[in-house]
Write a protein that holds these residues in place. Sequence first.
Motif, mmCIF file in Angstrom:
data_model
loop_
_atom_site.group_PDB
_atom_site.id
_atom_site.type_symbol
_atom_site.label_atom_id
_atom_site.label_comp_id
_atom_site.label_asym_id
_atom_site.label_seq_id
_atom_site.Cartn_x
_atom_site.Cartn_y
_atom_site.Cartn_z
ATOM 1 N N PHE A 13 -7.488 64.866 13.712
ATOM 2 C CA PHE A 13 -6.218 64.782 12.984
ATOM 3 C C PHE A 13 -5.480 63.483 13.333
ATOM 4 N N ALA A 14 -5.469 63.122 14.614
ATOM 5 C CA ALA A 14 -4.809 61.876 15.022
ATOM 6 C C ALA A 14 -5.534 60.663 14.442
ATOM 7 N N GLY A 15 -6.858 60.706 14.399
ATOM 8 C CA GLY A 15 -7.619 59.613 13.794
ATOM 9 C C GLY A 15 -7.338 59.480 12.313
ATOM 10 N N TYR A 16 -7.250 60.604 11.629
ATOM 11 C CA TYR A 16 -6.938 60.577 10.199
ATOM 12 C C TYR A 16 -5.555 59.983 9.958
ATOM 13 N N LEU A 17 -4.569 60.427 10.737
ATOM 14 C CA LEU A 17 -3.213 59.899 10.560
ATOM 15 C C LEU A 17 -3.139 58.419 10.919
ATOM 16 N N MET A 18 -3.852 58.014 11.948
ATOM 17 C CA MET A 18 -3.872 56.604 12.314
ATOM 18 C C MET A 18 -4.446 55.761 11.182
ATOM 19 N N ILE A 19 -5.531 56.208 10.584
ATOM 20 C CA ILE A 19 -6.127 55.482 9.466
ATOM 21 C C ILE A 19 -5.175 55.458 8.275
ATOM 22 N N TRP A 21 -1.846 55.637 8.291
ATOM 23 C CA TRP A 21 -0.613 54.897 8.526
ATOM 24 C C TRP A 21 -0.806 53.411 8.807
ATOM 25 N N MET A 22 -2.014 52.976 9.097
ATOM 26 C CA MET A 22 -2.248 51.541 9.325
ATOM 27 C C MET A 22 -2.317 50.821 7.977
ATOM 28 N N PRO A 23 -1.925 49.541 7.960
ATOM 29 C CA PRO A 23 -2.056 48.770 6.706
ATOM 30 C C PRO A 23 -3.519 48.660 6.292
ATOM 31 N N PRO A 24 -3.760 48.515 4.993
ATOM 32 C CA PRO A 24 -5.152 48.442 4.518
ATOM 33 C C PRO A 24 -5.872 47.208 5.067
ATOM 34 N N LEU A 25 -7.162 47.407 5.379
ATOM 35 C CA LEU A 25 -7.972 46.332 5.937
ATOM 36 C C LEU A 25 -9.079 45.865 5.002
ATOM 37 N N THR A 26 -9.152 46.440 3.823
ATOM 38 C CA THR A 26 -10.322 46.196 2.977
ATOM 39 C C THR A 26 -10.482 44.721 2.604
ATOM 40 N N PRO A 27 -9.586 44.080 1.834
ATOM 41 C CA PRO A 27 -9.669 42.615 1.851
ATOM 42 C C PRO A 27 -8.722 42.156 2.957
ATOM 43 N N PHE A 28 -9.243 41.821 4.116
ATOM 44 C CA PHE A 28 -8.399 41.553 5.275
ATOM 45 C C PHE A 28 -7.673 40.227 5.114
ATOM 46 N N ASP A 29 -6.365 40.315 5.119
ATOM 47 C CA ASP A 29 -5.500 39.142 5.105
ATOM 48 C C ASP A 29 -4.572 39.278 6.308
ATOM 49 N N LEU A 103 -11.443 50.593 11.577
ATOM 50 C CA LEU A 103 -10.514 51.310 12.467
ATOM 51 C C LEU A 103 -11.224 52.425 13.225
ATOM 52 N N THR A 104 -12.143 53.102 12.562
ATOM 53 C CA THR A 104 -12.882 54.165 13.229
ATOM 54 C C THR A 104 -13.814 53.599 14.292
ATOM 55 N N ALA A 105 -14.403 52.455 14.032
ATOM 56 C CA ALA A 105 -15.252 51.825 15.049
ATOM 57 C C ALA A 105 -14.420 51.467 16.280
ATOM 58 N N LEU A 106 -13.241 50.922 16.070
ATOM 59 C CA LEU A 106 -12.350 50.614 17.182
ATOM 60 C C LEU A 106 -11.942 51.884 17.921
ATOM 61 N N PHE A 107 -11.624 52.912 17.166
ATOM 62 C CA PHE A 107 -11.240 54.217 17.708
ATOM 63 C C PHE A 107 -12.383 54.806 18.549
ATOM 64 N N PHE A 108 -13.599 54.734 18.027
ATOM 65 C CA PHE A 108 -14.767 55.263 18.732
ATOM 66 C C PHE A 108 -15.071 54.466 19.996
ATOM 67 N N ILE A 109 -14.975 53.142 19.922
ATOM 68 C CA ILE A 109 -15.266 52.306 21.092
ATOM 69 C C ILE A 109 -14.287 52.591 22.221
ATOM 70 N N PHE A 110 -12.996 52.678 21.899
ATOM 71 C CA PHE A 110 -12.010 53.002 22.926
ATOM 72 C C PHE A 110 -12.286 54.380 23.523
#
Length: 125
Positions: A13-19, A21-29, A103-110
């Motif tokens: 649930f926390a991972g879902y909310l984190m994803i 609420w974070m700004p979109p990363l798809t075309p990363f600017d 974001l999930t890769a970062l979440f998993f690595i941490f």
Amino acid sequence: MWFHLFCIAVGFFAGYLMIHWMPPLTPFDFTRFTTELIFNPLRTFLALTCFFIGFLANAVVIRTVIEGIVFCLRRKRVRWMEWFVCCGGMGSFYWLFQWEVRLTALFFIFSLIYGMISVNLDRSR
């Protein structure tokens, strides 16, 4: 076992909310990303809080999986039901990867690093 189920649910649930609420990363600017982080301080704070809570909850599950593997290799008693629940709970990362890979890769690595750091192989607990 109930504690681990709770940790799996909180981590997902926390991972879902984190994803969410974070700004979109798809075309990363970078400019847009930092601007949205700065101009939406509540969303940024909530996303970072969910990241922190989620990676701690997932680290507990990862720690249990690692300890179970080590105890099995050392031929010590393993709580199999708890271990299978935790292994199945690792599948929650699959769903998070479907929504946002970076974001999930970062979440998993941490979670993985903190879970490995917190492994306690002493049976006295």
